[in-house]
Design an enzyme around this catalytic site. Sequence first.
Site, short mmCIF file in Angstrom:
data_model
loop_
_atom_site.label_atom_id
_atom_site.label_comp_id
_atom_site.label_asym_id
_atom_site.label_seq_id
_atom_site.Cartn_x
_atom_site.Cartn_y
_atom_site.Cartn_z
N HIS A 1 0.91 -1.18 0.09
CA HIS A 1 0.02 0.07 0.06
C HIS A 1 0.82 1.23 -0.17
CE1 HIS A 1 -3.74 2.26 1.59
NE2 HIS A 1 -2.79 3.12 1.19
N HIS B 1 -10.08 1.10 2.86
CA HIS B 1 -9.97 2.42 3.89
C HIS B 1 -11.10 2.26 4.77
CE1 HIS B 1 -8.25 6.27 5.01
NE2 HIS B 1 -9.11 6.24 5.75
N HIS C 1 -3.79 -0.15 6.25
CA HIS C 1 -3.56 0.71 7.26
C HIS C 1 -4.29 0.67 8.64
CE1 HIS C 1 -6.44 3.42 5.53
NE2 HIS C 1 -5.62 3.43 4.39
N LYS D 1 -10.41 -0.86 -4.61
CA LYS D 1 -10.22 -0.21 -3.59
C LYS D 1 -11.44 0.52 -3.07
CE LYS D 1 -8.13 2.29 -0.24
NZ LYS D 1 -7.08 2.80 0.39
N ASP E 1 1.37 3.02 3.36
CA ASP E 1 0.61 4.34 3.25
C ASP E 1 1.78 5.45 2.97
OD1 ASP E 1 -1.41 5.44 2.73
OD2 ASP E 1 -2.29 5.70 4.48
N HIS F 1 1.82 5.21 -2.27
CA HIS F 1 1.25 6.39 -3.16
C HIS F 1 2.60 6.72 -3.87
CE1 HIS F 1 -2.85 6.79 -0.87
NE2 HIS F 1 -2.10 6.21 -0.24
O1 DOR Z 1 -2.82 9.70 5.36
C1 DOR Z 1 -3.28 9.15 4.42
N1 DOR Z 1 -2.92 9.86 3.14
N2 DOR Z 1 -4.13 8.46 4.19
C2 DOR Z 1 -4.94 8.22 3.01
O2 DOR Z 1 -6.00 7.67 3.12
C3 DOR Z 1 -4.51 8.74 1.90
C4 DOR Z 1 -3.16 9.38 1.96
C5 DOR Z 1 -2.82 10.27 0.65
O3 DOR Z 1 -3.30 9.83 -0.55
O4 DOR Z 1 -2.17 11.22 1.02
ZN ZN Z 2 -3.03 5.20 1.31
#
Ligand code: DOR
Ligand code: ZN
Length: 369
Positions: A15, A147, A190, A109, A264, A17
């Site tokens: 997980h 989530h 998470h 998701k 995350d 980004h």
């Molecule tokens: O803290 C977070 N940041 N939680 C999320 O669910 C998304 C993520 C983000 O994309 O910045």
């Molecule tokens: Zn995330």
Amino acid sequence: MSNIEIELPKWFDLHTHFRQGANVSAYISDHLSTACAGALAMPNTLPPVARVSGPNQDDSWSIESYREMLIEAGADQFEELIVPLYLSGMTTVEDIEAGAKSGLLRAAKYYPPHGTTNSAHGVPMEQWLGSDVFRALEDSGVILCLHGEQHGLAGAEYFDESATAESRFYQEWMPRLRESHPNLRLVCEHITTHEAVDFVRESPADRVAATITPQHLLYTVGHLIQGLRYHLYCLPIVKFDADRQALRTAVVAEGQSQFFAGTDSAPHTTKATECGCAAGCYTGSCAPQLYAMAFEEAGVDLSEESGQAKLRRFLSENGPRYYGFSPSAEKFRLVKSSAPAEIDETVAPEGTVKPLPLGMGLEVTWSLV
Ligand code: DOR
Ligand code: ZN
């Protein structure tokens, strides 16, 4: 402090980004620098990854087009790259069936509408339960990543000593989801509360698993509010000591197969905004080191093979097994030494990102060699 050296198969971040735009290659390069063998790259991009195939369009990427962009930005170096489909009003049964058949669609998701960064396209759980879309995921063997937070709560219900958005979701919605779709395989992402840990542990291990971030193993809400250290602000928010203890107990349990790494890691070039704070901790450049520290804080002796086996399961084995691919045949080494590791900011064309240890003044005692 004596030196300890551990060799592990390269790890997987199930997980993370990577976003879109000119910074993507810097984020991927950070992950590769930590001996990450593969990633599950989240679809809450701008626009969202809300279709399976075809070129990117103004309102959405497809999994196919987003993967191609990531691969051009350096993700070809990964052994595995999974992009889940952002479940939204655009999602169709046909897309799921065709996507699963083609192999592009391996996970989907669930986002709580307006519950976190770029989650405005999410559709509430009550509309998905029993739906044809969820049946199609179930029948096609597509994993549902969640989530798990109740959306739309007012402040007092959102975070209270007796309940939080996450604990409510795991008590009110997750048992119904597990019962309504008995063949749907879930990843509780998470997780942060003892209620979520309990839900996972009481569910069948081949159907329900969870990712846990480094920050939720290391910190509590006290660390966040003492000095308002906003680099620790992420969603779901860090919780109480009893919750952190439940997470630690879950990850270090002998032979556990349901919990695995999912950082995350969420880069934000601007954390503090004019009247708030962007949610997300950046750990893309140092996650295995932070997990090693967290395991030690949880009482694991990483100088012993039995302790190393626990970290190996969490970082390198459980995730691939649950998602149905092989652990990496390549190895990496983590070393603990008296000199703290050097962690740098990530400087990229669209802005600089501060990794969590710098934001928290944390000395990182493990390094990669
Ligand atoms: O803290 C977070 N940041 N939680 C999320 O669910 C998304 C993520 C983000 O994309 O910045
Ligand atoms: Zn995330």
